[in-house]
Design a protein around this motif. Sequence first.
Motif, PDB file in Angstrom:
ATOM      1  N   GLU A   1      -3.150   6.416  -2.331  1.00 15.69           N
ATOM      2  CA  GLU A   1      -4.100   6.823  -1.373  1.00 15.69           C
ATOM      3  C   GLU A   1      -3.829   8.513  -1.932  1.00 15.69           C
ATOM      4  OE1 GLU A   1      -4.065   6.897   3.203  1.00 15.69           O
ATOM      5  OE2 GLU A   1      -4.384   5.233   2.580  1.00 15.69           O
TER       6      GLU A   1
ATOM      7  N   GLN B   1     -10.888   6.516  -6.538  1.00 17.04           N
ATOM      8  CA  GLN B   1     -11.389   5.067  -6.456  1.00 17.04           C
ATOM      9  C   GLN B   1     -11.809   3.869  -7.054  1.00 17.04           C
ATOM     10  OE1 GLN B   1      -8.672   2.976  -4.347  1.00 17.04           O
ATOM     11  NE2 GLN B   1      -7.685   5.516  -4.425  1.00 17.04           N
TER      12      GLN B   1
ATOM     13  N   THR C   1       1.117   5.585   0.258  1.00 18.75           N
ATOM     14  CA  THR C   1       0.854   6.320   0.438  1.00 18.75           C
ATOM     15  C   THR C   1       1.673   8.305   0.487  1.00 18.75           C
ATOM     16  OG1 THR C   1       1.602   5.720   3.276  1.00 18.75           O
ATOM     17  CG2 THR C   1      -0.588   5.329   3.277  1.00 18.75           C
TER      18      THR C   1
ATOM     19  N   LYS D   1       0.219  -1.167   0.025  1.00 21.79           N
ATOM     20  CA  LYS D   1       0.112   0.143  -0.330  1.00 21.79           C
ATOM     21  C   LYS D   1       1.173   1.063  -0.503  1.00 21.79           C
ATOM     22  CE  LYS D   1      -3.493   2.028   2.466  1.00 21.79           C
ATOM     23  NZ  LYS D   1      -4.631   2.634   3.571  1.00 21.79           N
TER      24      LYS D   1
END
Length: 427
Positions: free
Chosen positions: A166, A210, A140, A138
Motif C-alpha cells: 500500500e 498497483q 501497510t 495485507k
Amino acid sequence: MNLHLQSAILNLTSEISITGSKSETNRLLLLQALFPNITLDNTSNSDDSEVMQKALSLDSQLPISNSQLIDIHHAGTAMRFLTAYFAVNEGREVVLTGSSRMKERPIKVLVEALRQLGAQISYENEDGYPPIRIKGQKITKDKVSIPANVSSQYISALLLIAPKLENGIELTLAGEITSIPYIKMTLALLNDLNIQTSFEGNVIKVYPKQEVEPKLLTVESDWSSASYFFSIVALSEIGTQITLSSYKQNSLQGDSSLVEIYKKLGVETIFENNSIILQKIAVHDPFPYGEGWDGANTPDIAQTIVVTCLGLGIGCHLTGLHTLKIKETDRLEALRIELTKLGANISVTNDSLTLVATKEINSNVKIATYNDHRMAMAFAPLALKVPIIIENAEVVSKSYPDFWEDLKNLGFSCAPFGDASGQISEL
C-alpha cells in the motif's frame, strides 16, 4: 552420474547459445506473478527457474481457504523470493520447504525484516531455518531495516514485492553493502516497468504501483554461465575463439565484470551483434589481482576464477567471499578440499581464499560437487590441462542443463565413469 572429462580436439572457433539469466528470470517471474500482463521471452531453462515458475503457478490455482506445502528443493533464490511473495499474498497460507541442505541455509534475516513490516511467518522446526509457515497479510507498514552485508537476495526479495504494498518500501541497509550489482539489477527491472525507485546512500525506496502497462521483457543470457567459457578460452591455446549469445554490453548482471577480469587472464571480449566473441590472448600479468580481487559484488564467479588460476599456474588472492559459506554448500571449504586433491596449495578464511602458484596438477582426480552446480562447472575447464572426473555431473541442471552437451560440441570428451553401483572403476 560421474563424468570422465578430457579435451579431445578442441574446436578453435565455436558458437554456443546460452539461455536467459537465472537471476533476471527469477526476478521477472515474481514480478509477472504480481503484474500478470507482463510477458517474458528467453527465460532460463534452469531447475531453479522451473521450480520458481511451478510454485507461482500452484499458488494461482490454490483455493484461498487451503494451506499448501511447497518444496523448492535446492533453489535458494526461490526460497528467498517466494518467502516475500507469499508473505504479502493476502489470505493464503503455505509452508515453504526444501532439500536437507536448504534446511541448513539461514532465512532469519529476511523473516525478521518481513515481520518488521507486519508479516506472519513462523518456523516449523529450527528457529531461523526452513521450513517456514507463511500466512499472507495485507502489509501497510513501509519502513524496514536489514544488515547490508547479507545475501543480496534477501534485499531483492523485499524490493520486488514493494510496488504491491500500500505504501511501498523504505529499506535501510545497515553497514557496508555487498553484492550491489544484484540490487541494482532488481531496481533496473522495476524501472523497466515504470515503477519509481531511488537508491541514495544506504536507503532504498520503492514506490507503490498497483498496475503496470502490458510489456514484453526479454531476458539477457546468463553471464554466470558464460564464465565457464571464459575459463575454457583462458586455458586454451592462443587463437581459440568462442562466440556466445545473447549478451549486452550495458548488462544489468554484475557478472559481466568477467570481461575485465578475464582480460587479465588472457581473454579478449568483443561485442558484436548481440553476441560476445571470446578470443585467447597472452597473459601479461602473472599475478593479476595484486593485493587481491574483491568478489563481494560477484561471488558466483569466484570458483571459476580460482580454478582458472590453478590451470594457468598462477596464484590469486580473493576476498569479500563471506556469502559463499551459505550457498548450496560451503563453497570456500569445498574449494579448499577439491583444489588440494589436485595438488594446489590453498588456504581459506571465513571470507577469503589464497592460492599459491603451482605448475603441477594431479590428473584423474575425482571432484566432489556437494550438490552444487557451480562446483561441477567451475572445475570442468581443467580437463584442458589434465583428465578429471566430475562426480554427480547432473547437478548442473540447477542453472545450466545443457552444459555437458555444449562442452561436447566444443570438443570435450565427456564419458560416463563408474559401475552401476556408483563405485569408480579403474582407469
